[in-house]
Design a protein around this motif. Sequence first.
Motif, short mmCIF file in Angstrom:
data_model
loop_
_atom_site.label_atom_id
_atom_site.label_comp_id
_atom_site.label_asym_id
_atom_site.label_seq_id
_atom_site.Cartn_x
_atom_site.Cartn_y
_atom_site.Cartn_z
N LEU A 42 -0.84 -30.75 -17.23
CA LEU A 42 -0.88 -32.16 -17.67
C LEU A 42 0.32 -32.48 -18.55
CD1 LEU A 42 -4.65 -32.78 -18.45
CD2 LEU A 42 -3.28 -33.82 -16.62
N ASP A 43 0.64 -31.58 -19.46
CA ASP A 43 1.82 -31.80 -20.30
C ASP A 43 3.09 -31.89 -19.45
OD1 ASP A 43 0.69 -31.94 -22.83
OD2 ASP A 43 0.87 -29.79 -23.20
N ASN A 44 3.25 -30.95 -18.54
CA ASN A 44 4.45 -30.93 -17.71
C ASN A 44 4.54 -32.15 -16.81
OD1 ASN A 44 5.26 -28.49 -18.80
ND2 ASN A 44 4.35 -27.28 -17.17
N ARG A 45 3.44 -32.52 -16.17
CA ARG A 45 3.44 -33.66 -15.24
C ARG A 45 3.61 -34.97 -16.00
NH1 ARG A 45 5.69 -33.95 -11.11
NH2 ARG A 45 5.89 -36.16 -11.04
N ALA A 46 2.94 -35.08 -17.13
CA ALA A 46 3.06 -36.31 -17.93
C ALA A 46 4.49 -36.48 -18.41
CB ALA A 46 2.09 -36.27 -19.10
N ASN A 47 5.10 -35.40 -18.85
CA ASN A 47 6.49 -35.49 -19.31
C ASN A 47 7.42 -35.86 -18.16
OD1 ASN A 47 6.00 -34.98 -22.01
ND2 ASN A 47 6.14 -32.77 -21.75
N ALA A 48 7.18 -35.31 -16.97
CA ALA A 48 8.02 -35.64 -15.81
C ALA A 48 7.85 -37.10 -15.43
CB ALA A 48 7.67 -34.73 -14.64
N MET A 49 6.61 -37.59 -15.45
CA MET A 49 6.36 -38.99 -15.12
C MET A 49 7.01 -39.90 -16.15
SD MET A 49 2.73 -40.89 -14.60
CE MET A 49 2.62 -42.66 -14.56
N THR A 111 3.27 -43.51 -23.30
CA THR A 111 3.63 -44.51 -22.29
C THR A 111 3.64 -45.90 -22.90
OG1 THR A 111 2.72 -43.14 -20.53
CG2 THR A 111 3.02 -45.48 -20.04
N TYR A 112 2.58 -46.24 -23.64
CA TYR A 112 2.53 -47.57 -24.28
C TYR A 112 3.70 -47.77 -25.22
CZ TYR A 112 -2.31 -47.98 -22.60
OH TYR A 112 -3.43 -48.04 -21.82
N LEU A 113 4.01 -46.76 -26.02
CA LEU A 113 5.13 -46.89 -26.97
C LEU A 113 6.46 -47.04 -26.25
CD1 LEU A 113 4.08 -44.23 -29.64
CD2 LEU A 113 4.00 -46.73 -29.87
N SER A 114 6.63 -46.29 -25.17
CA SER A 114 7.87 -46.36 -24.41
C SER A 114 8.07 -47.73 -23.79
CB SER A 114 7.86 -45.28 -23.33
OG SER A 114 8.94 -45.45 -22.45
N ILE A 115 7.03 -48.24 -23.16
CA ILE A 115 7.16 -49.54 -22.49
C ILE A 115 7.22 -50.66 -23.52
CG2 ILE A 115 6.06 -51.13 -20.88
CD1 ILE A 115 5.32 -48.71 -19.20
N THR A 116 6.55 -50.48 -24.66
CA THR A 116 6.70 -51.47 -25.74
C THR A 116 8.14 -51.50 -26.21
OG1 THR A 116 4.41 -51.18 -26.46
CG2 THR A 116 5.93 -52.11 -28.07
N ALA A 117 8.77 -50.35 -26.33
CA ALA A 117 10.18 -50.31 -26.76
C ALA A 117 11.07 -51.02 -25.75
CB ALA A 117 10.64 -48.86 -26.95
N LEU A 118 10.80 -50.85 -24.45
CA LEU A 118 11.57 -51.56 -23.43
C LEU A 118 11.33 -53.06 -23.51
CD1 LEU A 118 11.12 -49.20 -20.36
CD2 LEU A 118 13.16 -49.49 -21.75
N TYR A 119 10.09 -53.44 -23.75
CA TYR A 119 9.72 -54.85 -23.90
C TYR A 119 10.45 -55.46 -25.10
CZ TYR A 119 6.46 -58.74 -25.02
OH TYR A 119 5.89 -59.95 -25.35
N ILE A 120 10.48 -54.76 -26.21
CA ILE A 120 11.18 -55.25 -27.41
C ILE A 120 12.68 -55.34 -27.13
CG2 ILE A 120 11.83 -54.63 -29.78
CD1 ILE A 120 8.91 -53.57 -30.08
N LYS A 121 13.21 -54.35 -26.43
CA LYS A 121 14.64 -54.37 -26.07
C LYS A 121 14.95 -55.60 -25.22
CE LYS A 121 18.11 -51.59 -23.65
NZ LYS A 121 18.34 -50.35 -22.91
N LYS A 122 14.03 -55.94 -24.34
CA LYS A 122 14.23 -57.06 -23.43
C LYS A 122 14.02 -58.41 -24.12
CE LYS A 122 14.25 -59.12 -19.35
NZ LYS A 122 15.51 -59.77 -19.22
N CYS A 123 13.06 -58.49 -25.02
CA CYS A 123 12.63 -59.79 -25.56
C CYS A 123 12.79 -59.92 -27.07
CB CYS A 123 11.17 -60.03 -25.20
SG CYS A 123 10.87 -60.07 -23.44
N GLY A 124 13.48 -59.04 -27.70
CA GLY A 124 13.54 -59.11 -29.16
C GLY A 124 12.31 -58.44 -29.74
#
Length: 173
Positions: A42-49, A111-124
């Motif tokens: 799970l750790d390996n697959r989650a990190n790859a995803m 995942t939530y933190l990563s996509i939130t960071a992308l969202y903030i990057k995109k929208c301030g």
Amino acid sequence: MLILQKGYHNVTTDDIAKAAGLSTGIVYHYFKDKKDILLVALDNRANAMYQGFTEKYAESTPTDFDEFLNAVFDFLLNYHKKFWVIHEELESLYHSDAEIATKIDAFWQKTYLSITALYIKKCGKPEHAAEKTRIALDLIEDYCHACMNPVIEELDQDYMRKAVIAIVKNLLS
């Protein structure tokens, strides 16, 4: 890979050892049981995803918001299609095994933190960015589950996708 392909309950530790070209004794030297192997997998697959998604979008967030949302949809739907058997088993194990639940929760938090960071990057820095991202991803995840459910194949998945994208866009705007 055996667990991903065949599912957790359909694979034995002997199967894993044989596929790895190892003796079962060597496997038990490093892992106490099949669940221990699953936790590492799970750790390996989650990190790859996680890496697959962030590498694709972290450096160059698409300028078009529809393009970005469709990319998120495609990414998650493809993973559901590719790993549906283990996904369903993990959903079940999540409710019956605290260690597995902890691993899955950690993956989703990342995942939530990563996509939130992308969202903030995109929208301030939109108000309640983390909460909105969580709601949006949960809606997309539910859409993916609906697409994988053979009982509701007669539903118009294109309409559902457009409707969820419209809701998510409204939420994130």
